[in-house]
Design a protein around this motif. Structure first.
Motif, PDB file in Angstrom:
ATOM      1  N   ARG A   1      41.805  33.855  46.672  1.00 37.21           N
ATOM      2  CA  ARG A   1      41.491  34.337  44.977  1.00 37.21           C
ATOM      3  C   ARG A   1      42.176  35.502  44.734  1.00 37.21           C
ATOM      4  NH1 ARG A   1      37.443  30.299  43.228  1.00 37.21           N
ATOM      5  NH2 ARG A   1      36.792  29.235  44.987  1.00 37.21           N
TER       6      ARG A   1
ATOM      7  N   TRP B   1      42.366  38.336  41.018  1.00 40.07           N
ATOM      8  CA  TRP B   1      41.799  38.560  39.713  1.00 40.07           C
ATOM      9  C   TRP B   1      43.146  38.609  38.836  1.00 40.07           C
ATOM     10  CZ3 TRP B   1      37.806  38.888  36.703  1.00 40.07           C
ATOM     11  CH2 TRP B   1      37.764  39.513  35.619  1.00 40.07           C
ATOM     12  N   ASP B   2      42.848  37.951  37.593  1.00 41.15           N
ATOM     13  CA  ASP B   2      43.709  37.557  36.734  1.00 41.15           C
ATOM     14  C   ASP B   2      43.316  38.309  35.422  1.00 41.15           C
ATOM     15  OD1 ASP B   2      45.930  37.023  34.977  1.00 41.15           O
ATOM     16  OD2 ASP B   2      45.747  34.773  35.430  1.00 41.15           O
TER      17      ASP B   2
ATOM     18  N   TYR C   1      43.515  35.970  32.189  1.00 39.21           N
ATOM     19  CA  TYR C   1      42.346  35.081  31.928  1.00 39.21           C
ATOM     20  C   TYR C   1      40.943  35.899  32.111  1.00 39.21           C
ATOM     21  CZ  TYR C   1      45.417  31.061  32.226  1.00 39.21           C
ATOM     22  OH  TYR C   1      46.476  30.490  31.910  1.00 39.21           O
ATOM     23  N   ARG C   2      40.822  36.968  32.632  1.00 39.74           N
ATOM     24  CA  ARG C   2      39.729  37.834  32.942  1.00 39.74           C
ATOM     25  C   ARG C   2      38.800  37.280  33.966  1.00 39.74           C
ATOM     26  NH1 ARG C   2      38.160  41.593  27.582  1.00 39.74           N
ATOM     27  NH2 ARG C   2      40.261  41.848  27.490  1.00 39.74           N
ATOM     28  N   GLN C   3      39.453  36.632  34.804  1.00 36.09           N
ATOM     29  CA  GLN C   3      38.336  35.994  36.058  1.00 36.09           C
ATOM     30  C   GLN C   3      39.150  35.732  37.334  1.00 36.09           C
ATOM     31  OE1 GLN C   3      37.231  32.037  34.466  1.00 36.09           O
ATOM     32  NE2 GLN C   3      39.514  31.175  34.517  1.00 36.09           N
ATOM     33  N   TYR C   4      38.708  35.386  38.271  1.00 34.66           N
ATOM     34  CA  TYR C   4      39.518  35.213  39.445  1.00 34.66           C
ATOM     35  C   TYR C   4      40.016  33.704  39.682  1.00 34.66           C
ATOM     36  CZ  TYR C   4      37.476  39.323  41.853  1.00 34.66           C
ATOM     37  OH  TYR C   4      37.061  40.638  42.113  1.00 34.66           O
ATOM     38  N   VAL C   5      41.459  33.713  39.994  1.00 31.49           N
ATOM     39  CA  VAL C   5      42.011  32.528  39.815  1.00 31.49           C
ATOM     40  C   VAL C   5      42.532  32.361  41.249  1.00 31.49           C
ATOM     41  CG1 VAL C   5      42.854  32.366  37.725  1.00 31.49           C
ATOM     42  CG2 VAL C   5      44.200  33.565  39.251  1.00 31.49           C
TER      43      VAL C   5
END
Length: 90
Positions: free
Chosen positions: A71, A73-74, A77-81
């Motif tokens: 994972r 941080w993106d 999207y302001r979340q882990y992908v």
């Protein structure tokens, strides 16, 4: 493991060959050597049993693996992908 077995087998074969080549003629031996022959056979069987007992298969634990997500941080999207997977074995 196989190397130890091979070395022991060659050693036993060499000793046995040397013992056979050094025996006296049958005319001189008579029946006095029967005990020595029996003792040699018993010692040879004991050596073979010891060598064979060392040639047992060893136990290896099974390897367990699973895929673990990687994972990152993106910021868009302001979340882990999940960007990929890696294989983890233990």
């Amino acid at each position: 493991m196989f190397r130890k077995f091979a070395i022991a087998a060659v050693t036993v074969a060499t000793v046995a060959t040397a013992a056979v080549t050094m025996t006296p003629n049958e005319a001189q031996a008579g029946n006095r050597r029967a005990g020595a022959i029996a003792a040699g056979a018993i010692i040879g069987l004991a050596a073979g049993a010891i060598i064979a007992s060392q040639a047992q298969p060893r136990y290896y634990a099974p390897v367990r693996c699973h895929n673990q997500p990687v994972r990152r941080w993106d910021p868009y999207y302001r979340q882990y992908v999940v960007v990929g997977y890696r294989q983890v074995c233990y």
